[in-house]
Design a protein around this motif. Structure first.
Motif, PDB file in Angstrom:
ATOM      1  N   ASP A   1       1.220  -1.092  -0.074  1.00 41.12           N
ATOM      2  CA  ASP A   1      -0.055  -0.268  -0.335  1.00 41.12           C
ATOM      3  C   ASP A   1       0.553   1.439   0.262  1.00 41.12           C
ATOM      4  O   ASP A   1       0.522   1.787   0.408  1.00 41.12           O
ATOM      5  CB  ASP A   1      -0.895   0.002   1.113  1.00 41.12           C
ATOM      6  N   ALA A   2       2.299   1.331  -0.454  1.00 36.31           N
ATOM      7  CA  ALA A   2       3.055   2.249   0.078  1.00 36.31           C
ATOM      8  C   ALA A   2       2.474   3.225  -1.641  1.00 36.31           C
ATOM      9  O   ALA A   2       2.103   3.394  -2.699  1.00 36.31           O
ATOM     10  CB  ALA A   2       4.457   2.155  -0.688  1.00 36.31           C
ATOM     11  N   ASP A   3       2.728   4.453  -1.063  1.00 32.86           N
ATOM     12  CA  ASP A   3       2.165   5.729  -2.446  1.00 32.86           C
ATOM     13  C   ASP A   3       3.352   4.856  -3.188  1.00 32.86           C
ATOM     14  O   ASP A   3       4.376   5.031  -3.587  1.00 32.86           O
ATOM     15  CB  ASP A   3       3.142   6.548  -1.398  1.00 32.86           C
ATOM     16  N   GLY A   4       3.036   5.567  -4.298  1.00 31.75           N
ATOM     17  CA  GLY A   4       3.561   5.938  -5.820  1.00 31.75           C
ATOM     18  C   GLY A   4       2.807   3.721  -6.338  1.00 31.75           C
ATOM     19  O   GLY A   4       4.041   3.205  -7.453  1.00 31.75           O
ATOM     20  N   VAL A   5       2.641   3.097  -5.526  1.00 34.34           N
ATOM     21  CA  VAL A   5       2.204   1.641  -6.082  1.00 34.34           C
ATOM     22  C   VAL A   5       1.541   1.258  -6.415  1.00 34.34           C
ATOM     23  O   VAL A   5       0.175   1.143  -5.993  1.00 34.34           O
ATOM     24  CB  VAL A   5       2.459   0.898  -4.624  1.00 34.34           C
ATOM     25  N   THR A   6       1.067   0.714  -8.156  1.00 40.63           N
ATOM     26  CA  THR A   6      -0.670   0.286  -8.590  1.00 40.63           C
ATOM     27  C   THR A   6      -0.213  -0.763  -8.748  1.00 40.63           C
ATOM     28  O   THR A   6      -0.116  -1.161  -9.506  1.00 40.63           O
ATOM     29  CB  THR A   6      -0.581   1.596  -9.705  1.00 40.63           C
ATOM     30  N   VAL A   7      -0.957  -2.025  -8.169  1.00 42.38           N
ATOM     31  CA  VAL A   7      -1.027  -3.300  -8.776  1.00 42.38           C
ATOM     32  C   VAL A   7      -2.438  -3.315  -9.607  1.00 42.38           C
ATOM     33  O   VAL A   7      -3.543  -2.941  -9.104  1.00 42.38           O
ATOM     34  CB  VAL A   7      -1.097  -3.836  -7.636  1.00 42.38           C
ATOM     35  N   ILE A   8      -2.343  -4.168 -10.815  1.00 44.54           N
ATOM     36  CA  ILE A   8      -3.516  -3.747 -11.720  1.00 44.54           C
ATOM     37  C   ILE A   8      -4.137  -4.872 -11.533  1.00 44.54           C
ATOM     38  O   ILE A   8      -2.909  -5.661 -12.212  1.00 44.54           O
ATOM     39  CB  ILE A   8      -2.545  -3.487 -12.937  1.00 44.54           C
ATOM     40  N   ASP A   9      -5.180  -5.506 -11.821  1.00 47.24           N
ATOM     41  CA  ASP A   9      -5.425  -7.222 -11.571  1.00 47.24           C
ATOM     42  C   ASP A   9      -6.512  -7.486 -13.351  1.00 47.24           C
ATOM     43  O   ASP A   9      -7.157  -7.411 -13.818  1.00 47.24           O
ATOM     44  CB  ASP A   9      -7.076  -6.999 -11.198  1.00 47.24           C
ATOM     45  N   ASP A  10      -4.799  -7.404 -13.902  1.00 46.95           N
ATOM     46  CA  ASP A  10      -5.212  -7.598 -15.464  1.00 46.95           C
ATOM     47  C   ASP A  10      -4.655  -8.677 -16.539  1.00 46.95           C
ATOM     48  O   ASP A  10      -3.793  -8.914 -17.887  1.00 46.95           O
ATOM     49  CB  ASP A  10      -4.256  -6.602 -16.404  1.00 46.95           C
ATOM     50  N   TRP A  11      -3.956  -9.612 -15.591  1.00 47.84           N
ATOM     51  CA  TRP A  11      -3.638 -10.644 -16.178  1.00 47.84           C
ATOM     52  C   TRP A  11      -4.921 -12.035 -16.658  1.00 47.84           C
ATOM     53  O   TRP A  11      -6.348 -11.824 -16.069  1.00 47.84           O
ATOM     54  CB  TRP A  11      -3.437 -12.116 -15.005  1.00 47.84           C
ATOM     55  N   ALA A  12      -4.546 -12.215 -18.094  1.00 46.38           N
ATOM     56  CA  ALA A  12      -5.392 -12.560 -18.257  1.00 46.38           C
ATOM     57  C   ALA A  12      -5.228 -14.314 -19.378  1.00 46.38           C
ATOM     58  O   ALA A  12      -5.888 -14.498 -20.460  1.00 46.38           O
ATOM     59  CB  ALA A  12      -6.654 -11.982 -19.789  1.00 46.38           C
ATOM     60  N   GLY A  13      -4.350 -14.824 -18.314  1.00 49.14           N
ATOM     61  CA  GLY A  13      -3.884 -16.030 -19.255  1.00 49.14           C
ATOM     62  C   GLY A  13      -4.848 -17.681 -19.238  1.00 49.14           C
ATOM     63  O   GLY A  13      -6.209 -17.047 -18.730  1.00 49.14           O
ATOM     64  N   MET A  14      -5.581 -18.069 -20.619  1.00 46.15           N
ATOM     65  CA  MET A  14      -5.705 -19.087 -20.276  1.00 46.15           C
ATOM     66  C   MET A  14      -5.593 -20.165 -19.346  1.00 46.15           C
ATOM     67  O   MET A  14      -6.405 -20.959 -19.140  1.00 46.15           O
ATOM     68  CB  MET A  14      -5.592 -19.907 -21.606  1.00 46.15           C
ATOM     69  N   GLY A  15      -4.382 -20.099 -19.082  1.00 43.58           N
ATOM     70  CA  GLY A  15      -4.806 -21.134 -16.982  1.00 43.58           C
ATOM     71  C   GLY A  15      -4.170 -20.296 -16.722  1.00 43.58           C
ATOM     72  O   GLY A  15      -3.298 -19.138 -16.683  1.00 43.58           O
ATOM     73  N   GLN A  16      -3.674 -21.240 -15.548  1.00 42.09           N
ATOM     74  CA  GLN A  16      -3.729 -20.400 -14.257  1.00 42.09           C
ATOM     75  C   GLN A  16      -4.126 -18.724 -13.676  1.00 42.09           C
ATOM     76  O   GLN A  16      -3.791 -18.561 -13.233  1.00 42.09           O
ATOM     77  CB  GLN A  16      -2.197 -19.759 -14.221  1.00 42.09           C
ATOM     78  N   ARG A  17      -5.679 -19.323 -14.046  1.00 37.01           N
ATOM     79  CA  ARG A  17      -6.306 -18.253 -14.017  1.00 37.01           C
ATOM     80  C   ARG A  17      -6.334 -17.644 -12.598  1.00 37.01           C
ATOM     81  O   ARG A  17      -6.932 -16.126 -13.128  1.00 37.01           O
ATOM     82  CB  ARG A  17      -7.902 -18.650 -14.476  1.00 37.01           C
ATOM     83  N   THR A  18      -5.926 -17.681 -11.731  1.00 37.82           N
ATOM     84  CA  THR A  18      -6.618 -16.782 -10.259  1.00 37.82           C
ATOM     85  C   THR A  18      -5.117 -16.442  -9.807  1.00 37.82           C
ATOM     86  O   THR A  18      -5.126 -16.805  -8.115  1.00 37.82           O
ATOM     87  CB  THR A  18      -7.435 -17.848  -9.479  1.00 37.82           C
ATOM     88  N   THR A  19      -4.478 -16.859 -10.465  1.00 36.07           N
ATOM     89  CA  THR A  19      -2.732 -16.450 -10.055  1.00 36.07           C
ATOM     90  C   THR A  19      -2.752 -14.857  -9.881  1.00 36.07           C
ATOM     91  O   THR A  19      -1.846 -14.216  -8.996  1.00 36.07           O
ATOM     92  CB  THR A  19      -1.847 -16.653 -10.530  1.00 36.07           C
ATOM     93  N   ALA A  20      -3.596 -14.112 -10.163  1.00 40.49           N
ATOM     94  CA  ALA A  20      -3.170 -12.188 -10.348  1.00 40.49           C
ATOM     95  C   ALA A  20      -2.392 -11.936 -10.784  1.00 40.49           C
ATOM     96  O   ALA A  20      -1.542 -11.035  -9.892  1.00 40.49           O
ATOM     97  CB  ALA A  20      -4.074 -12.482  -8.686  1.00 40.49           C
ATOM     98  N   SER A  21      -1.404 -12.165 -11.358  1.00 42.68           N
ATOM     99  CA  SER A  21      -0.113 -11.951 -12.664  1.00 42.68           C
ATOM    100  C   SER A  21      -0.466 -10.898 -13.509  1.00 42.68           C
ATOM    101  O   SER A  21      -0.197 -11.195 -14.326  1.00 42.68           O
ATOM    102  CB  SER A  21       0.392 -13.730 -12.937  1.00 42.68           C
ATOM    103  N   GLY A  22      -0.725  -9.863 -12.400  1.00 40.77           N
ATOM    104  CA  GLY A  22      -0.956  -9.176 -13.774  1.00 40.77           C
ATOM    105  C   GLY A  22       0.862  -8.046 -13.311  1.00 40.77           C
ATOM    106  O   GLY A  22       1.824  -7.651 -13.418  1.00 40.77           O
ATOM    107  N   THR A  23      -0.176  -6.448 -13.634  1.00 36.47           N
ATOM    108  CA  THR A  23       1.352  -5.440 -14.022  1.00 36.47           C
ATOM    109  C   THR A  23       1.189  -4.401 -12.389  1.00 36.47           C
ATOM    110  O   THR A  23       0.122  -3.794 -11.617  1.00 36.47           O
ATOM    111  CB  THR A  23       0.580  -4.220 -14.904  1.00 36.47           C
ATOM    112  N   VAL A  24       2.336  -3.825 -12.455  1.00 35.49           N
ATOM    113  CA  VAL A  24       2.610  -3.109 -11.285  1.00 35.49           C
ATOM    114  C   VAL A  24       3.065  -2.101 -11.594  1.00 35.49           C
ATOM    115  O   VAL A  24       4.491  -1.936 -12.466  1.00 35.49           O
ATOM    116  CB  VAL A  24       3.674  -3.985 -10.375  1.00 35.49           C
ATOM    117  N   GLU A  25       2.872  -1.063 -11.143  1.00 33.08           N
ATOM    118  CA  GLU A  25       3.267   0.519 -11.337  1.00 33.08           C
ATOM    119  C   GLU A  25       4.473   0.762 -10.382  1.00 33.08           C
ATOM    120  O   GLU A  25       3.578   0.686  -9.413  1.00 33.08           O
ATOM    121  CB  GLU A  25       2.416   0.740 -12.329  1.00 33.08           C
ATOM    122  N   LEU A  26       5.367   1.852 -10.805  1.00 32.71           N
ATOM    123  CA  LEU A  26       5.901   1.810  -9.861  1.00 32.71           C
ATOM    124  C   LEU A  26       6.082   3.582 -10.044  1.00 32.71           C
ATOM    125  O   LEU A  26       6.891   3.456 -10.862  1.00 32.71           O
ATOM    126  CB  LEU A  26       7.435   0.889  -9.628  1.00 32.71           C
TER     127      LEU A  26
END
Length: 401
Positions: free
Chosen positions: A189-214
């Motif tokens: 939850d640090a300032d400047g950290v954004t975690v985006i839940d944009d993982w859309a793989g055909m498998g391992q669907r619920t790993t939330a392997s998305g994007t982190v912006e710093l």
């Protein structure tokens, strides 16, 4: 260093036996709704809290810091058990343990004291390593810049950030002004950290392997670990990380085989020419299950051998022992890759037309296997095994072998 947000109160496990007992208990629970979570892309929030509370996330904390300090064979068996039940849940803490190892290898006593206490309290480490726009996976563009005030600013964008969305801390791999690898441990939850839940793989669907912006994330100096030092000496960081991936693949294979057997016993019909009353009595089906069972057993044996090789090398770490461990892991990963895909595919062959119904969601095993095995190309692992076997050439020192 101040603690982060409250996590579930965690049990403190004492030894390997307790760790395995907890893993078996959780695996049985996680398997119940694994197909539904995959179908609905429902993130395993409650399950991860259970994982934190179980104490399993602290089992590699050294004994002198209050942890169980389990052997690598035990750690890999924990992952295999969890992956057989739900490989997405198993993949989420893979980087957690990799970055615990970074702290063990290069953390200062103060860093170790703080973060090991966090782990024993059930805190989860995510990850922000890979960069989807870089030329290769080793090309890191995320930067740590000194402010001149005793701390640093972290700027970059990461992809495939498994575990970050549901973590308490996000270890970020970055380079400093001297182009050296560092790991910055940043609160979720640090300032400047954004975690985006944009993982859309055909498998391992619920790993939330998305994007982190710093974006100019301020990081105190005492939360930065010099990861570049890991690769300047004989190391097991790559072997451990890759062995955890292999354990997930072996778990997928075992889980697919178990579900195929249950489906054949309870839902499949025998082929008319077989002359038997049930599909489970068909001699050709039995033959195929025998072949698949041997593949899974061989994968499990190679995984166990890889874990033993890491433990042996850790007890006496040299260039020779580190290379032997990496090669053992490479062999296990290369074999597990093929076994997971073959078993997940053969599931339909032995189970018949009904197994292809979307409502059964048996295809999740193949989707999970095919997706997860793309993590590292096994053809390069086979190259390293070949060079080592033929010419005695040691594998390179990096985190992918």
């Amino acid at each position: 260093m101040a603690p982060t947000s409250t996590a579930p109160v965690a049990a403190v496990l004492r030894d390997d036996a307790e760790a395995l007992a907890q893993a078996r208990r959780l695996a049985e629970s996680f398997a119940v709704e694994a197909a539904e979570r995959d179908r609905d892309r429902r993130l395993p929030r409650a399950e991860l809290d259970e994982l934190s509370a179980s104490g399993l996330l602290a089992i590699t904390v050294p004994a002198d810091h209050g942890g169980a300090d389990v052997g690598t064979r035990t750690l890999l068996e924990v992952f295999r058990l969890l992956a057989a039940a739900d490989p997405s849940i198993a993949q989420i803490p893979q980087n957690h343990f990799a970055f615990v190892n970074v702290l063990r290898e290069n953390g200062t006593p103060r860093q170790q004291e703080f973060f090991f206490a966090e782990l024993l309290a059930g805190k989860r480490l995510g990850n922000a390593q890979s960069e989807t726009g870089s030329r290769t996976v080793q090309d890191i563009r995320t930067r740590l810049s000194a402010t001149g005030e005793g701390d640093f600013l972290l700027t970059g964008k990461k992809g495939y950030s498994t575990g970050a969305l549901l973590a308490h801390w996000i270890p970020v791999v970055a380079k400093d002004s001297a182009d050296r690898l560092q790991v910055a441990y940043v609160p979720r939850d640090a300032d400047g950290v954004t975690v985006i839940d944009d993982w859309a793989g055909m498998g391992q669907r619920t790993t939330a392997s998305g994007t982190v912006e710093l974006d100019q994330v301020r990081v105190p100096a005492d939360r930065i670990v010099p990861h570049h030092l890991t690769f300047q000496r004989p190391q097991l960081h790559g072997a451990l990380s890759q062995a955890l991936h292999a354990a997930i693949d072996v778990g997928i294979a075992g889980g697919a085989l178990a579900e195929a057997a249950e489906f054949v016993r309870t839902r499949s019909r025998p082929w008319g020419e077989s002359g038997v009353d049930t599909a489970a009595e068909d001699p050709l089906t039995i033959q195929r299950f025998g072949e698949l069972g041997i593949r899974v057993r061989a994968a499990e044996a190679l995984l166990e051998k890889a874990g033993s090789a890491i433990d042996e090398a850790r007890a006496d770490l040299t260039d020779d022992s580190a290379a032997a461990a990496s090669i053992a892991v490479a062999a296990a990963k290369a074999f597990a890759d093929g076994a997971a895909i073959e078993v997940a595919d053969a599931l339909f062959e032995v189970s018949g037309a009904r197994s292809s119904l979307d409502s059964a969601n048996l295809h999740r095993h193949w989707r999970n296997a095919r997706t997860h095995t793309l993590h590292d190309p096994v053809r390069w692992k086979i190259q390293h095994v070949g060079r080592y076997t033929l010419n005695g050439t040691f594998p390179p020192r990096h985190g992918h072998i």
